[in-house]
Structure formats: C-alpha cells, structure tokens
Design a protein around this motif. Sequence first.
Motif, mmCIF file in Angstrom:
data_model
loop_
_atom_site.group_PDB
_atom_site.id
_atom_site.type_symbol
_atom_site.label_atom_id
_atom_site.label_comp_id
_atom_site.label_asym_id
_atom_site.label_seq_id
_atom_site.Cartn_x
_atom_site.Cartn_y
_atom_site.Cartn_z
ATOM 1 N N TYR A 176 58.861 -1.280 64.078
ATOM 2 C CA TYR A 176 60.234 -1.417 63.582
ATOM 3 C C TYR A 176 60.875 -0.072 63.236
ATOM 4 O O TYR A 176 62.094 0.000 63.079
ATOM 5 N N PHE A 177 60.073 0.985 63.090
ATOM 6 C CA PHE A 177 60.617 2.299 62.777
ATOM 7 C C PHE A 177 59.912 3.353 63.617
ATOM 8 O O PHE A 177 58.742 3.185 63.984
ATOM 9 N N PRO A 178 60.588 4.469 63.898
ATOM 10 C CA PRO A 178 59.896 5.575 64.578
ATOM 11 C C PRO A 178 58.829 6.169 63.671
ATOM 12 O O PRO A 178 58.941 6.129 62.440
ATOM 13 N N LYS A 179 57.809 6.728 64.271
ATOM 14 C CA LYS A 179 56.687 7.280 63.506
ATOM 15 C C LYS A 179 57.149 8.377 62.552
ATOM 16 O O LYS A 179 56.566 8.569 61.480
ATOM 17 N N SER A 180 58.196 9.101 62.925
ATOM 18 C CA SER A 180 58.679 10.202 62.084
ATOM 19 C C SER A 180 59.144 9.720 60.717
ATOM 20 O O SER A 180 59.148 10.483 59.744
ATOM 21 N N TYR A 181 59.526 8.435 60.603
ATOM 22 C CA TYR A 181 59.972 7.902 59.317
ATOM 23 C C TYR A 181 58.823 7.815 58.311
ATOM 24 O O TYR A 181 59.064 7.692 57.115
ATOM 25 N N GLY A 182 57.600 7.852 58.791
ATOM 26 C CA GLY A 182 56.452 7.788 57.907
ATOM 27 C C GLY A 182 55.937 9.149 57.484
ATOM 28 O O GLY A 182 54.954 9.244 56.748
ATOM 29 N N GLU A 183 56.610 10.208 57.944
ATOM 30 C CA GLU A 183 56.220 11.568 57.592
ATOM 31 C C GLU A 183 57.100 12.083 56.464
ATOM 32 O O GLU A 183 58.225 11.606 56.281
ATOM 33 N N PRO A 184 56.627 13.045 55.667
ATOM 34 C CA PRO A 184 57.441 13.570 54.561
ATOM 35 C C PRO A 184 58.820 14.002 55.031
ATOM 36 O O PRO A 184 58.958 14.710 56.034
ATOM 37 N N SER A 185 59.845 13.555 54.316
ATOM 38 C CA SER A 185 61.227 13.818 54.706
ATOM 39 C C SER A 185 61.701 15.139 54.120
ATOM 40 O O SER A 185 61.257 15.580 53.059
ATOM 41 N N THR A 186 62.646 15.763 54.818
ATOM 42 C CA THR A 186 63.243 16.999 54.317
ATOM 43 C C THR A 186 64.359 16.715 53.317
ATOM 44 O O THR A 186 64.845 17.625 52.654
ATOM 45 N N GLU A 187 64.786 15.432 53.219
ATOM 46 C CA GLU A 187 65.834 15.081 52.274
ATOM 47 C C GLU A 187 65.273 15.072 50.851
ATOM 48 O O GLU A 187 64.175 14.570 50.600
ATOM 49 N N SER A 188 66.031 15.615 49.922
ATOM 50 C CA SER A 188 65.581 15.709 48.538
ATOM 51 C C SER A 188 66.201 14.607 47.698
ATOM 52 O O SER A 188 67.318 14.165 47.945
ATOM 53 N N CYS A 189 65.448 14.170 46.692
ATOM 54 C CA CYS A 189 65.969 13.183 45.748
ATOM 55 C C CYS A 189 66.659 13.846 44.560
ATOM 56 O O CYS A 189 67.038 13.173 43.606
ATOM 57 N N GLY A 190 66.802 15.165 44.611
ATOM 58 C CA GLY A 190 67.493 15.859 43.539
ATOM 59 C C GLY A 190 66.628 16.137 42.332
ATOM 60 O O GLY A 190 67.118 16.402 41.254
ATOM 61 N N ASP A 191 65.306 16.028 42.469
ATOM 62 C CA ASP A 191 64.409 16.344 41.360
ATOM 63 C C ASP A 191 63.261 17.201 41.887
ATOM 64 O O ASP A 191 63.288 17.673 43.015
ATOM 65 N N SER A 192 62.269 17.402 41.081
ATOM 66 C CA SER A 192 61.162 18.279 41.466
ATOM 67 C C SER A 192 60.034 17.547 42.179
ATOM 68 O O SER A 192 58.980 18.136 42.432
ATOM 69 N N SER A 193 60.221 16.281 42.493
ATOM 70 C CA SER A 193 59.163 15.521 43.160
ATOM 71 C C SER A 193 58.958 16.042 44.579
ATOM 72 O O SER A 193 59.889 16.535 45.215
ATOM 73 N N PRO A 194 57.724 15.970 45.082
ATOM 74 C CA PRO A 194 57.445 16.484 46.434
ATOM 75 C C PRO A 194 58.135 15.629 47.500
ATOM 76 O O PRO A 194 58.517 14.484 47.234
ATOM 77 N N PRO A 195 58.330 16.166 48.702
ATOM 78 C CA PRO A 195 58.940 15.388 49.787
ATOM 79 C C PRO A 195 58.164 14.098 50.033
ATOM 80 O O PRO A 195 56.928 14.092 49.965
ATOM 81 N N ARG A 196 58.887 13.039 50.278
ATOM 82 C CA ARG A 196 58.231 11.762 50.534
ATOM 83 C C ARG A 196 58.798 11.159 51.815
ATOM 84 O O ARG A 196 59.915 11.497 52.221
ATOM 85 N N PRO A 197 58.045 10.274 52.462
ATOM 86 C CA PRO A 197 58.541 9.695 53.720
ATOM 87 C C PRO A 197 59.726 8.772 53.482
ATOM 88 O O PRO A 197 59.875 8.193 52.405
ATOM 89 N N LEU A 198 60.555 8.653 54.500
ATOM 90 C CA LEU A 198 61.687 7.731 54.422
ATOM 91 C C LEU A 198 61.200 6.291 54.322
ATOM 92 O O LEU A 198 61.782 5.473 53.605
ATOM 93 N N ILE A 199 60.115 5.980 55.013
ATOM 94 C CA ILE A 199 59.483 4.657 54.942
ATOM 95 C C ILE A 199 58.043 4.856 54.505
ATOM 96 O O ILE A 199 57.196 5.335 55.265
ATOM 97 N N GLY A 200 57.773 4.511 53.242
ATOM 98 C CA GLY A 200 56.428 4.644 52.713
ATOM 99 C C GLY A 200 55.516 3.535 53.192
ATOM 100 O O GLY A 200 55.942 2.604 53.893
#
Length: 245
Positions: free
Chosen positions: A47-71
């Motif tokens: 249902y999603f491309p494999k890249s969605y499961g890799e750490p995203s470059t988008e930031s949540c605006g805090d100090s948390s590490p990059p996380r995948p778009l689809i966990g």
Amino acid sequence: MLPPKLSLFAIVLLTSGCIQPSQFDDEYEAQFEGNTQRSTELFASGYFPKSYGEPSTESCGDSSPPRPLIGEYEGEWYPREWMAAREPSFFLLSENDASPDFALRFTYLPSFNASVFIRVHKSADKYILIAKRMSRYGGDEPDSIASSKRIELSSKQSSELKRLLDEEGLFEEPADYCGFGFDGSRWIFERVGPQGYSMVKRWSPTNGAGFNLGEYMYTMTGWSLHSSCLRPLPYPFEDIEFACR
C-alpha cells in the motif's frame, strides 16, 4: 419489485451481515486476489512505497530523531483496514502501465466511529465516487462493509473538488504534521495522477485544507453528516468523538 414481506426480509439479512452490500472492488481483486506475494513480501502489504518506511527528512519541529512517514504500527494498521474494505492500493495503481489520470481517496479512521473510505476516479470525462462505510464502532480490528455506493459526480461537484485540491494545496503541505493523541481520528489522503503517488495524513484536524477536503468528500456521499461526526468534542474531551450513524 419484491413483495413487502420479502423486501423486509432482504433488509434484515443485509443489516445482519448475511448479505454484503455491493463492494465495488474490481481494482482490489485485480491486485490481491490469488496474489500472496503482495500481501506478505512488499512493504505495508504493497500500500506504500518502501521509502515511506525509512527515516524522513521532514522535521516535527522538535529535537526528536527523524522518523519514517509510515511506522511499523501504521504499516500494519492501515493495510488491515483497506483490505477489510476491499480497497485497492493506490501506490500499486500508480505503478501500473495504465496509471489513472486522476484518483483520490480519503480514509477516515476514528477511534469510536465506523471507518469510512471515499475515493474518486476519473473515467473518460466523468468523475465517479465510490464510498464504503464499515459496520464496527470502535475496537482494534476492522469489521465488514456495512454500506457502499457508487455516484457519478455532477460537474459542480467535480469542479469544487478540483478547486479544493488546487487552491488549498493539501498535497503541497508536509505529508505529516506529526500530531497525535490518545484517541481521535486519522485522516489519510492519497492521490494518483501524472505526478505519480502521493499521500498526506492528519490527526483529528478541525480546520485547514485537510479538514475542508475530507468534509466535502464525505458530504458528496449523501450520508448524513452532523458537525460532531468529524469534529472532536471541545476541551477537555477533544480527543473523543461522537459515534455518528
């Protein structure tokens, strides 16, 4: 036309789950029926491309590490819901040689209401809406399809839909604003077109491009809609939603 007694009997069978409503699932059958590879080997069941499961470059605006778009949890949860509704993978549709010119899906996954799936496809010069509503209210596991319908949109409806997409620009916004809560609703928007596949998800929106698009698509189904069906309750119960039938 069925006699009154038989009509009543048919309604009872349908509402009791003995007869499934029309499911409009030709695309799902073409993708998944008899094809075990796509449900067992591909990322998020295809249902999603494999890249969605890799750490995203988008930031949540805090100090948390990059996380995948689809966990990992979402990669199991969302496909489970779509498969229960016999909804096709928009990502796989975009990978086809004959990819749709236009396809849009709004997935509404609330904590306490029944899940709703609304998609619009362009067929020739017409826009067709297919909507499905599940039977279960709350719980962790999806249930069966309670009702479904297919509607040919009017020119006014399709124009307004395109206006919302073009002028409010949901798919130009970040794919995820990283919002979450104890309960609430997940809104997932997917689009397929000449640009390929794209997805945007929001948690319990009450305004903005995502809310406006989701509310309009729900309105087009003709199903009854009260303001509390899609909007959370006010503070201090903002994470809890009414059950709307």
